[in-house]
Scaffold this active site. Structure first.
Site, PDB file in Angstrom:
ATOM      1  N   TYR A  26      -3.846 -16.189 -21.614  1.00  0.00           N
ATOM      2  CA  TYR A  26      -3.401 -17.591 -21.504  1.00  0.00           C
ATOM      3  C   TYR A  26      -4.235 -18.328 -20.452  1.00  0.00           C
ATOM      4  O   TYR A  26      -4.755 -19.420 -20.702  1.00  0.00           O
ATOM      5  CB  TYR A  26      -1.920 -17.583 -21.125  1.00  0.00           C
ATOM      6  CG  TYR A  26      -1.286 -18.937 -20.851  1.00  0.00           C
ATOM      7  CD1 TYR A  26      -1.213 -19.915 -21.839  1.00  0.00           C
ATOM      8  CD2 TYR A  26      -0.718 -19.211 -19.596  1.00  0.00           C
ATOM      9  CE1 TYR A  26      -0.592 -21.141 -21.583  1.00  0.00           C
ATOM     10  CE2 TYR A  26      -0.099 -20.428 -19.343  1.00  0.00           C
ATOM     11  CZ  TYR A  26      -0.040 -21.381 -20.336  1.00  0.00           C
ATOM     12  OH  TYR A  26       0.572 -22.593 -20.079  1.00  0.00           O
ATOM     13  N   LYS A  52      -6.889 -21.471 -20.737  1.00  0.00           N
ATOM     14  CA  LYS A  52      -6.691 -22.728 -19.995  1.00  0.00           C
ATOM     15  C   LYS A  52      -7.937 -23.093 -19.182  1.00  0.00           C
ATOM     16  O   LYS A  52      -8.294 -24.259 -19.093  1.00  0.00           O
ATOM     17  CB  LYS A  52      -5.449 -22.635 -19.098  1.00  0.00           C
ATOM     18  CG  LYS A  52      -4.127 -22.632 -19.879  1.00  0.00           C
ATOM     19  CD  LYS A  52      -3.917 -23.938 -20.620  1.00  0.00           C
ATOM     20  CE  LYS A  52      -2.627 -23.995 -21.402  1.00  0.00           C
ATOM     21  NZ  LYS A  52      -2.500 -25.197 -22.236  1.00  0.00           N
ATOM     22  N   ILE A 109       7.707 -25.573 -15.643  1.00  0.00           N
ATOM     23  CA  ILE A 109       8.494 -26.777 -15.915  1.00  0.00           C
ATOM     24  C   ILE A 109       9.948 -26.377 -16.184  1.00  0.00           C
ATOM     25  O   ILE A 109      10.224 -25.505 -17.010  1.00  0.00           O
ATOM     26  CB  ILE A 109       7.911 -27.560 -17.127  1.00  0.00           C
ATOM     27  CG1 ILE A 109       6.423 -27.901 -16.894  1.00  0.00           C
ATOM     28  CG2 ILE A 109       8.735 -28.818 -17.391  1.00  0.00           C
ATOM     29  CD1 ILE A 109       6.116 -28.771 -15.685  1.00  0.00           C
TER      30      ILE A 109
HETATM   31  P1  NAD Z   1       6.354 -24.529 -26.083  1.00  0.00           P
HETATM   32  O1  NAD Z   1       5.995 -23.125 -26.431  1.00  0.00           O
HETATM   33  O2  NAD Z   1       7.756 -24.835 -25.735  1.00  0.00           O
HETATM   34  O3  NAD Z   1       5.935 -25.514 -27.263  1.00  0.00           O
HETATM   35  C1  NAD Z   1       4.708 -25.412 -27.906  1.00  0.00           C
HETATM   36  C2  NAD Z   1       4.867 -25.919 -29.318  1.00  0.00           C
HETATM   37  O4  NAD Z   1       3.625 -25.699 -29.991  1.00  0.00           O
HETATM   38  C3  NAD Z   1       5.955 -25.194 -30.125  1.00  0.00           C
HETATM   39  O5  NAD Z   1       6.820 -26.139 -30.721  1.00  0.00           O
HETATM   40  C4  NAD Z   1       5.165 -24.436 -31.208  1.00  0.00           C
HETATM   41  O6  NAD Z   1       5.837 -24.420 -32.446  1.00  0.00           O
HETATM   42  C5  NAD Z   1       3.908 -25.309 -31.311  1.00  0.00           C
HETATM   43  N1  NAD Z   1       2.777 -24.542 -31.854  1.00  0.00           N
HETATM   44  C6  NAD Z   1       2.435 -23.243 -31.612  1.00  0.00           C
HETATM   45  N2  NAD Z   1       1.373 -22.920 -32.359  1.00  0.00           N
HETATM   46  C7  NAD Z   1       1.026 -24.033 -33.066  1.00  0.00           C
HETATM   47  C8  NAD Z   1       0.010 -24.324 -34.004  1.00  0.00           C
HETATM   48  N3  NAD Z   1      -0.864 -23.390 -34.394  1.00  0.00           N
HETATM   49  N4  NAD Z   1      -0.048 -25.578 -34.514  1.00  0.00           N
HETATM   50  C9  NAD Z   1       0.833 -26.535 -34.135  1.00  0.00           C
HETATM   51  N5  NAD Z   1       1.832 -26.310 -33.274  1.00  0.00           N
HETATM   52  C10 NAD Z   1       1.926 -25.061 -32.744  1.00  0.00           C
HETATM   53  O7  NAD Z   1       5.359 -24.983 -24.909  1.00  0.00           O
HETATM   54  P2  NAD Z   1       5.574 -26.126 -23.816  1.00  0.00           P
HETATM   55  O8  NAD Z   1       6.225 -25.475 -22.657  1.00  0.00           O
HETATM   56  O9  NAD Z   1       6.182 -27.314 -24.414  1.00  0.00           O
HETATM   57  O10 NAD Z   1       4.066 -26.359 -23.382  1.00  0.00           O
HETATM   58  C11 NAD Z   1       3.312 -27.480 -23.804  1.00  0.00           C
HETATM   59  C12 NAD Z   1       1.963 -27.425 -23.115  1.00  0.00           C
HETATM   60  O11 NAD Z   1       2.140 -27.445 -21.696  1.00  0.00           O
HETATM   61  C13 NAD Z   1       1.146 -26.149 -23.391  1.00  0.00           C
HETATM   62  O12 NAD Z   1      -0.220 -26.462 -23.414  1.00  0.00           O
HETATM   63  C14 NAD Z   1       1.424 -25.279 -22.195  1.00  0.00           C
HETATM   64  O13 NAD Z   1       0.384 -24.364 -21.956  1.00  0.00           O
HETATM   65  C15 NAD Z   1       1.505 -26.323 -21.109  1.00  0.00           C
HETATM   66  N6  NAD Z   1       2.246 -25.868 -19.935  1.00  0.00           N
HETATM   67  C16 NAD Z   1       3.584 -25.667 -20.016  1.00  0.00           C
HETATM   68  C17 NAD Z   1       4.275 -25.235 -18.885  1.00  0.00           C
HETATM   69  C18 NAD Z   1       5.762 -25.017 -18.900  1.00  0.00           C
HETATM   70  O14 NAD Z   1       6.302 -24.505 -17.909  1.00  0.00           O
HETATM   71  N7  NAD Z   1       6.462 -25.366 -19.978  1.00  0.00           N
HETATM   72  C19 NAD Z   1       3.578 -25.018 -17.692  1.00  0.00           C
HETATM   73  C20 NAD Z   1       2.198 -25.174 -17.677  1.00  0.00           C
HETATM   74  C21 NAD Z   1       1.543 -25.629 -18.799  1.00  0.00           C
HETATM   75  C1  AKB Z   2       4.095 -19.942 -18.205  1.00  0.00           C
HETATM   76  O1  AKB Z   2       4.850 -19.362 -17.407  1.00  0.00           O
HETATM   77  O2  AKB Z   2       3.343 -19.357 -18.996  1.00  0.00           O
HETATM   78  C2  AKB Z   2       4.062 -21.443 -18.149  1.00  0.00           C
HETATM   79  C3  AKB Z   2       2.946 -21.895 -17.273  1.00  0.00           C
HETATM   80  C4  AKB Z   2       3.150 -21.976 -15.819  1.00  0.00           C
HETATM   81  O3  AKB Z   2       1.876 -22.193 -17.755  1.00  0.00           O
HETATM   82  N1  AKB Z   2       5.326 -21.925 -17.750  1.00  0.00           N
END
Ligand code: NAD
Ligand code: AKB
Length: 323
Positions: A143, A147, A173
């Site tokens: 991952y 990134k 988040i």
């Molecule tokens: P999540 O896993 O909750 O949601 C991701 C969505 O992407 C899901 O609905 C999934 O169905 C969809 N998805 C997966 N593969 C797919 C594909 N091939 N085509 C289309 N859709 C697809 O993730 P999130 O927490 O909402 O994260 C959103 C973004 O933020 C990501 O890039 C993640 O790396 C980043 N991020 C999230 C966090 C966090 O704590 N949530 C922290 C750091 C970064």
């Molecule tokens: C994870 O734990 O993978 C995410 C992130 C910090 O990117 N919440």
């Protein structure tokens, strides 16, 4: 009016960012793309939506043309814990999805692209306390590798092709609408459901694992602020450090006990401990503050109170003194 396409709209962040975007820019101007996980009814009913696998280049382009898209927000990704269980799927989704996003933006001359990065870009060789903006990026998870590649590709497309790609390194988040999708920071959401339901949580990280975190309203605020920032003021583009708070499971449990005094927590670390140990404990986000005015609204105390109120309402289990 031109439109925003949000890919991965049914996920943890998408399910709360998209209503905020629709509120700000109008329901019709925000097109939601889901893949396998269907959209919640309220999101599907409020405005346009489409099915899209982010890796499908032709359909991606077709949707952007059909809806006159000017901005893409690509949230589709496989997160850290799920990514370690299927590294090639994480590479395929995160990298090919990102390249498609950048190529569609380049070819159709779109205005802007937003793709989040993560604190997962850092690794064991990075300074872990007050981690600087521009520092060593040697992650040990697939991952994190995707990134870092995403940040580099975003900066490359900006300088080489003029694609206005923006992104920030979200910390963990914390939110109450949709459960997280398989990360290492997920404990900080699960703990609230278990505290309200069972007054007990079995934590998959050690008690003293300090990680940077942010409450969803701040995540939405930061995302919209960066998207709207004047590009001429930005020295960074796809890789801003941002943070709101840092805490350990033990400190979060103590905060929850202010409202649920008999809440108990046990610690049984699993494979996610090694991931957490490779990430920063706290983040220096002064570049985001200087370049686009970032400032969080929520600390641990305020976030905990609002999370307990929201989860107790959602589960219909009152927490005395709060509901
Ligand atoms: P999540 O896993 O909750 O949601 C991701 C969505 O992407 C899901 O609905 C999934 O169905 C969809 N998805 C997966 N593969 C797919 C594909 N091939 N085509 C289309 N859709 C697809 O993730 P999130 O927490 O909402 O994260 C959103 C973004 O933020 C990501 O890039 C993640 O790396 C980043 N991020 C999230 C966090 C966090 O704590 N949530 C922290 C750091 C970064
Ligand atoms: C994870 O734990 O993978 C995410 C992130 C910090 O990117 N919440």
């Amino acid at each position: 009016m031109k439109k925003i396409l949000v890919i991965g709209a049914a996920g943890q962040i998408g399910s709360e960012l998209t209503p905020a975007l629709r509120e700000k820019y109008g329901n019709e101007n925000v097109v939601l793309a889901y893949n396998r996980t269907p959209l919640p009814d309220d999101l599907a009913k409020a405005g346009p939506y489409v099915q899209l696998d982010v890796r499908n280049t032709d359909k991606f382009k077709e949707i952007c043309r059909e809806y006159n898209i000017s901005t893409i927000i690509n949230l589709a990704a496989i997160l850290s814990a799920k990514g370690e269980q299927d590294p090639l799927k994480a590479w395929d989704t995160n990298i090919n999805g990102l390249i498609n996003t950048l190529e569609v933006a380049r070819e159709l001359k779109l205005e802007k692209v937003f793709v989040p990065s993560s604190i997962a870009v850092f690794g064991p060789t990075t300074p872990r306390v007050n981690t600087p903006q521009d520092t060593i990026l040697q992650p040990t998870t697939m991952y994190g590798i995707t990134k870092v590649s995403g940040e580099l590709l975003g900066n490359y497309y900006f300088t080489k092709f003029g694609v206005d790609m923006r992104g920030m390194r979200y910390p963990g988040i914390i939110s109450s609408v949709t459960l997280p999708g398989g990360g290492t920071t997920d404990y900080a959401v699960e703990i609230f459901y278990e505290a309200v339901k069972n007054k007990y949580y079995n934590c998959f990280l050690k008690s003293d694992t300090r990680l940077p975190m942010m409450f969803m309203p701040d995540c939405i605020k930061a995302t919209i602020m960066l998207m709207e920032a004047d590009v001429t003021k930005l020295k960074h583009h796809s890789d801003f450090n941002v943070t709101a708070m840092s805490f350990t499971p033990e400190e979060l449990a103590a905060e929850i006990r202010k409202y649920i005094p008999d809440f108990k927590i046990e610690y049984n670390p699993d494979f996610r401990q090694a991931i957490a140990d490779s990430w920063p404990q706290s983040i220096d986000d002064s570049c985001a503050r200087e370049e686009w005015g970032w400032q969080p609204d929520y600390d641990l105390a305020r976030m905990t109170k609002e999370m307990l109120i929201a989860i107790s309402k959602k589960l219909q289990i009152p927490v005395p003194g709060l509901t």
